[in-house]
Design a protein around this motif. Structure first.
Motif, PDB file in Angstrom:
ATOM      1  N   ASP A  12       0.822  -1.210   0.000  1.00 45.40           N
ATOM      2  CA  ASP A  12       0.000   0.000   0.000  1.00 45.40           C
ATOM      3  C   ASP A  12       0.857   1.262   0.000  1.00 45.40           C
ATOM      4  O   ASP A  12       0.513   2.244  -0.655  1.00 45.40           O
ATOM      5  CB  ASP A  12      -0.959   0.008   1.195  1.00 45.40           C
ATOM      6  N   ASN A  15       1.936   1.661  -3.483  1.00 40.26           N
ATOM      7  CA  ASN A  15       0.822   2.131  -4.313  1.00 40.26           C
ATOM      8  C   ASN A  15       0.551   3.622  -4.103  1.00 40.26           C
ATOM      9  O   ASN A  15       0.256   4.334  -5.069  1.00 40.26           O
ATOM     10  CB  ASN A  15      -0.442   1.319  -4.026  1.00 40.26           C
ATOM     11  N   ARG A  18       3.260   5.456  -5.988  1.00 39.61           N
ATOM     12  CA  ARG A  18       3.004   5.389  -7.433  1.00 39.61           C
ATOM     13  C   ARG A  18       1.835   6.287  -7.822  1.00 39.61           C
ATOM     14  O   ARG A  18       1.887   6.973  -8.847  1.00 39.61           O
ATOM     15  CB  ARG A  18       2.721   3.949  -7.854  1.00 39.61           C
ATOM     16  N   LYS A 108      -9.945   1.687   0.503  1.00 47.14           N
ATOM     17  CA  LYS A 108      -8.902   1.349  -0.458  1.00 47.14           C
ATOM     18  C   LYS A 108      -9.541   0.597  -1.619  1.00 47.14           C
ATOM     19  O   LYS A 108     -10.178  -0.427  -1.404  1.00 47.14           O
ATOM     20  CB  LYS A 108      -7.816   0.490   0.179  1.00 47.14           C
ATOM     21  N   PHE A 112      -5.681  -0.459  -9.193  1.00 44.44           N
ATOM     22  CA  PHE A 112      -4.744   0.657  -9.090  1.00 44.44           C
ATOM     23  C   PHE A 112      -5.316   1.912  -9.748  1.00 44.44           C
ATOM     24  O   PHE A 112      -5.095   3.018  -9.273  1.00 44.44           O
ATOM     25  CB  PHE A 112      -3.391   0.292  -9.710  1.00 44.44           C
TER      26      PHE A 112
END
Length: 131
Positions: A12, A15, A18, A108, A112
Motif C-alpha cells: 500500500d 501504491n 506510485r 482502499k 490501481f
C-alpha cells in the motif's frame, strides 16, 4: 506542504507513492508504519508539521483510531487534517473516525486505477489547503 502516510503494508505504501507520481504530486511524503511511530515523528522530526495525514485503521502497536485520539488530544497536532484510507468498511470504524474529526474516509480500492482516482481527490483537497 509535507504529507504523512501512516501505513503498515509495504504494498500500500508503494501504491500511494506510485499514485502520487501518476498524479504529479511532488509534496514530500513521510511514512510511518504504525501510530506510535507516527506520533514520535510528528513530535520530533517532521518540520514543518504536515498539513495532511493519510491514515490506515488496521495497524500493529497503535491502530488508526487510537492514533486519532492521541492526535486530537495533543495541542500541537490536533488541527492536522486526516484522511482515513483503509480496507475497513465497518460502520464502527467510520463513526469513530468521523467523531474524531477526520476530513474524509476512503475505502482502499481494489484496482490501481481507482486508487489513482482516490489520490487525485486528496490532491484537490490539499490544493485548496495550500491556497
Amino acid at each position: 506542504m509535507n504529507i504523512l502516510l501512516v501505513e503498515d503494508d509495504e504494498v500500500d505504501v508503494m501504491n500511494v507513492k506510485r499514485a502520487f507520481s501518476k498524479n504529479n504530486i511532488k509534496n514530500e511524503l513521510f511514512v510511518a508504519g504504525n501510530g506510535v511511530e507516527a506520533l514520535d515523528m510528528l513530535r520530533t522530526s517532521i518540520v514543518p508539521l504536515p498539513r495532511i495525514i493519510i491514515l490506515d485503521i488496521n495497524m500493529p502497536k497503535m491502530n488508526g483510531i487510537e492514533f486519532l485520539k492521541n492526535l486530537r488530544d495533543d495541542e500541537n497536532l490536533k488541527n492536522i487534517s486526516v484522511f482515513v484510507m483503509t480496507t475497513s468498511n465497518e460502520d464502527s470504524d467510520k463513526i469513530n473516525a468521523y467523531n474524531l474529526n477526520v476530513a474524509g474516509y476512503i475505502l482502499k480500492p481494489l484496482s490501481f486505477e481507482k486508487f489513482i482516482t482516490s489520490v487525485a481527490t486528496l490532491k484537490n483537497f490539499w490544493s485548496l489547503c495550500e491556497m
